[in-house]
Design an enzyme around this catalytic site. Structure first.
Site, short mmCIF file in Angstrom:
data_model
loop_
_atom_site.label_atom_id
_atom_site.label_comp_id
_atom_site.label_asym_id
_atom_site.label_seq_id
_atom_site.Cartn_x
_atom_site.Cartn_y
_atom_site.Cartn_z
N GLY A 141 0.80 -1.34 0.20
CA GLY A 141 0.02 0.18 -0.10
C GLY A 141 1.03 0.99 0.02
O GLY A 141 1.61 1.55 1.01
N MET B 178 -0.15 7.39 2.97
CA MET B 178 0.48 7.10 4.11
C MET B 178 1.65 6.19 3.71
O MET B 178 3.02 6.28 4.04
CB MET B 178 -0.27 6.30 5.12
CG MET B 178 -1.50 7.42 5.63
SD MET B 178 -0.96 8.61 6.81
CE MET B 178 -0.24 8.03 8.04
N ARG C 23 -1.31 -2.11 -5.93
CA ARG C 23 -2.06 -2.50 -7.23
C ARG C 23 -1.62 -1.43 -8.16
O ARG C 23 -1.93 -1.79 -9.35
CB ARG C 23 -3.41 -2.80 -6.60
CG ARG C 23 -4.15 -1.56 -6.31
CD ARG C 23 -5.56 -2.19 -5.80
NE ARG C 23 -6.45 -1.11 -5.54
CZ ARG C 23 -7.64 -1.25 -5.27
NH1 ARG C 23 -8.34 -2.25 -5.43
NH2 ARG C 23 -8.47 0.15 -5.03
N LYS D 144 -4.97 3.85 19.32
CA LYS D 144 -5.00 4.59 18.02
C LYS D 144 -6.73 5.09 18.04
O LYS D 144 -6.94 6.20 17.57
CB LYS D 144 -4.67 4.03 16.84
CG LYS D 144 -5.17 4.87 15.55
CD LYS D 144 -4.08 6.20 15.28
CE LYS D 144 -4.55 7.18 14.51
NZ LYS D 144 -4.68 6.78 13.10
N HIS E 246 -7.18 7.76 20.44
CA HIS E 246 -6.69 9.00 20.12
C HIS E 246 -7.67 9.79 19.14
O HIS E 246 -7.88 10.91 19.25
CB HIS E 246 -5.43 8.47 19.44
CG HIS E 246 -4.75 9.42 18.59
ND1 HIS E 246 -5.13 9.73 17.23
CD2 HIS E 246 -3.84 10.30 18.61
CE1 HIS E 246 -4.55 10.77 16.59
NE2 HIS E 246 -3.45 11.11 17.40
N GLU F 145 -9.73 13.15 19.17
CA GLU F 145 -9.36 14.04 18.04
C GLU F 145 -10.74 14.58 17.50
O GLU F 145 -10.92 15.92 17.46
CB GLU F 145 -8.62 13.26 16.89
CG GLU F 145 -8.45 14.08 15.63
CD GLU F 145 -7.85 12.98 14.70
OE1 GLU F 145 -6.88 12.28 14.83
OE2 GLU F 145 -8.56 12.74 13.48
N1 LIG Z 1 -4.44 9.23 5.82
C1 LIG Z 1 -4.43 9.26 7.03
O1 LIG Z 1 -4.29 10.49 7.58
C2 LIG Z 1 -4.23 8.26 7.90
C3 LIG Z 1 -3.42 8.26 9.15
C4 LIG Z 1 -3.46 6.84 9.78
C5 LIG Z 1 -3.79 5.74 9.36
N2 LIG Z 1 -4.38 5.76 8.16
C6 LIG Z 1 -4.58 4.41 7.72
O2 LIG Z 1 -3.62 4.11 6.75
C7 LIG Z 1 -4.04 3.25 5.75
C8 LIG Z 1 -3.64 3.70 4.32
O3 LIG Z 1 -4.32 5.13 4.27
P1 LIG Z 1 -3.86 5.84 3.23
O4 LIG Z 1 -4.42 7.31 3.74
O5 LIG Z 1 -2.60 5.91 2.86
O6 LIG Z 1 -4.99 5.26 2.04
P2 LIG Z 1 -4.77 5.71 0.20
O7 LIG Z 1 -3.95 6.67 -0.01
O8 LIG Z 1 -5.97 5.22 -0.35
O9 LIG Z 1 -3.59 4.67 0.04
C9 LIG Z 1 -3.95 3.06 0.10
C10 LIG Z 1 -2.78 2.44 -1.18
O10 LIG Z 1 -3.36 1.02 -1.12
C11 LIG Z 1 -3.44 0.75 -2.31
N3 LIG Z 1 -4.45 -0.58 -2.14
C12 LIG Z 1 -5.71 -0.79 -1.85
N4 LIG Z 1 -5.86 -2.11 -1.80
C13 LIG Z 1 -4.80 -2.77 -2.25
C14 LIG Z 1 -4.87 -4.08 -1.80
N5 LIG Z 1 -5.21 -4.65 -1.56
N6 LIG Z 1 -3.15 -4.24 -2.41
C15 LIG Z 1 -2.25 -3.37 -2.25
N7 LIG Z 1 -2.52 -2.09 -2.47
C16 LIG Z 1 -3.90 -1.73 -2.35
C17 LIG Z 1 -4.23 1.92 -2.90
O11 LIG Z 1 -4.68 1.64 -4.25
P3 LIG Z 1 -5.82 2.40 -5.08
O12 LIG Z 1 -5.55 3.92 -4.99
O13 LIG Z 1 -5.82 1.76 -6.28
O14 LIG Z 1 -7.24 1.93 -4.30
C18 LIG Z 1 -3.64 3.02 -2.48
O15 LIG Z 1 -2.41 3.24 -3.30
C19 LIG Z 1 -5.55 3.15 5.90
O16 LIG Z 1 -5.79 1.89 6.75
C20 LIG Z 1 -6.11 4.15 6.98
O17 LIG Z 1 -7.22 4.09 7.85
C21 LIG Z 1 -4.54 6.89 7.47
#
Ligand SMILES: NC(=O)c1ccc[n+]([C@@H]2O[C@H](COP(=O)([O-])OP(=O)(O)OC[C@H]3O[C@@H](n4cnc5c(N)ncnc54)[C@H](OP(=O)(O)O)[C@@H]3O)[C@@H](O)[C@H]2O)c1
Length: 302
Positions: free
Chosen positions: A7, A11, A31, A166, A169, A173
């Site tokens: 992923g 993040m 992906r 978390k 947390h 928030e």
């Molecule tokens: N954003 C925040 O502030 C934050 C903070 C703490 C924790 N988180 C957590 O961190 C995680 C990722 O968040 P993010 O904000 O980075 O999300 P994001 O920007 O949507 O990134 C997720 C990435 O994973 C890819 N993906 C989805 N399904 C997949 C799979 N089965 N195999 C491989 N890659 C896959 C997505 O591709 P596509 O774009 O093609 O779907 C995307 O590139 C989530 O669980 C979120 O809750 C986020």
């Protein structure tokens, strides 16, 4: 250390960059082939030296579960999975038990810091055995903010404790954001008295009891869009607020501020609330108080 990062979105992509900058060797899988180093999870596993360490940072829920299930079939005894998305702590405990039957280790990590983490460092809450925590410490040390370890990283407890903390947390928030936002609205509603609410918020950033990063971000948002005219007052929630309320109910812990902030988000999505229509109808029934027509015309009742 060698690490697989699954992923590479907002993040995971930034975390991989921060880890590489600290000298770790990261193999990334996403992906989207344009950002991925390898074409599949099989290739990712093959590219890592055993015992492997793999960080999962895909959207919470089904994508995380299917990734962990697939890893369970690909990894070998002694390998370790770090789940860093916003999973429910019960899911962590179930997945850890499942992987333990194959002697695959499991660490759940709550990550805070959003897109700023790449440069500022990430706040990390880890659920793991002592042994597994020590194993992943070099990775955690590279991701956390610079400064004393205890101010950016915690071994919160056994598996599940990382995402439980978390969750709390994020509940906090919700409550903080709601309180700041209500204070902003109250000042803005008294413009005859408070000439510039944004300036007041800006001044609060130093010396006051309510100074914080969220306050800094509020000031930043107003700098970009004074009056917030480009944004609709519609707020999503991503699950942790609801889970916080569930956990509070399970343990009979009163969390009225967090609950009110979650319900305020639900209210934000209603153009016209059935409940408030019913309140207006009852006031009309018992007191003859006037109601406002459904088409929005006419005077409000008394
Ligand atoms: N954003 C925040 O502030 C934050 C903070 C703490 C924790 N988180 C957590 O961190 C995680 C990722 O968040 P993010 O904000 O980075 O999300 P994001 O920007 O949507 O990134 C997720 C990435 O994973 C890819 N993906 C989805 N399904 C997949 C799979 N089965 N195999 C491989 N890659 C896959 C997505 O591709 P596509 O774009 O093609 O779907 C995307 O590139 C989530 O669980 C979120 O809750 C986020």
């Amino acid at each position: 250390m060698h690490l697989g990062m699954i992923g590479l979105g907002r993040m995971g992509g930034n975390m991989a960059d921060r880890l590489r900058a600290a000298g770790h060797t990261v193999v990334g899988y996403d992906r989207d082939p344009n950002v991925s180093d390898v074409a599949s999870l099989e290739e990712l596993v093959a590219a890592l030296p055993a015992p492997r360490n793999v960080w999962v940072m895909v959207p919470a829920g089904a994508p995380t579960q299917s990734t962990i299930d697939e890893l369970g079939g690909l990894l070998e005894p002694g390998d370790l999975v770090i789940e860093g998305g916003n999973s429910h702590f019960h899911d962590d405990q179930r997945n850890a038990e499942q992987l333990a039957t194959k002697d695959i280790h499991y660490v759940d990590t709550g990550v805070s810091g959003g897109v700023w983490g790449k440069t500022e460092g990430y706040g990390l809450m880890v659920g793991a055995s002592e042994e597994d925590f020590e194993r992943v410490l070099p990775i955690m040390d590279a991701l956390r903010p610079e400064g004393p370890r205890k101010e950016g990283l915690v071994h919160a407890g056994r598996v599940g404790a990382g995402h439980f903390t978390k969750m709390v947390h994020n509940g906090i928030e919700y409550g903080l954001m709601q309180a700041y936002a209500e204070g902003y609205e109250l000042m803005a509603a008294h413009e005859d008295l408070v000439t510039d609410p944004g300036a007041v918020l800006g001044a609060w950033r130093r010396g006051t009891v309510v100074r914080s990063w969220l306050l800094d971000l509020m000031v930043r948002a107003l700098d970009q869009d004074p009056g917030l005219d480009d944004i609709q007052g519609y707020v999503e929630d991503s699950g942790e607020g609801r889970w916080t309320i569930d956990a509070a109910i399970d343990s009979a812990v009163p969390v009225p501020a967090i609950a009110a902030s979650l319900f305020a988000r639900f209210s934000s999505r209603q153009v016209d609330s059935p409940a408030m229509r019913m309140v207006a109808a009852m006031r009309k029934q018992f007191g003859g108080h006037a109601t406002k027509p459904a088409d929005g015309t006419g005077p409000a009742g008394s």
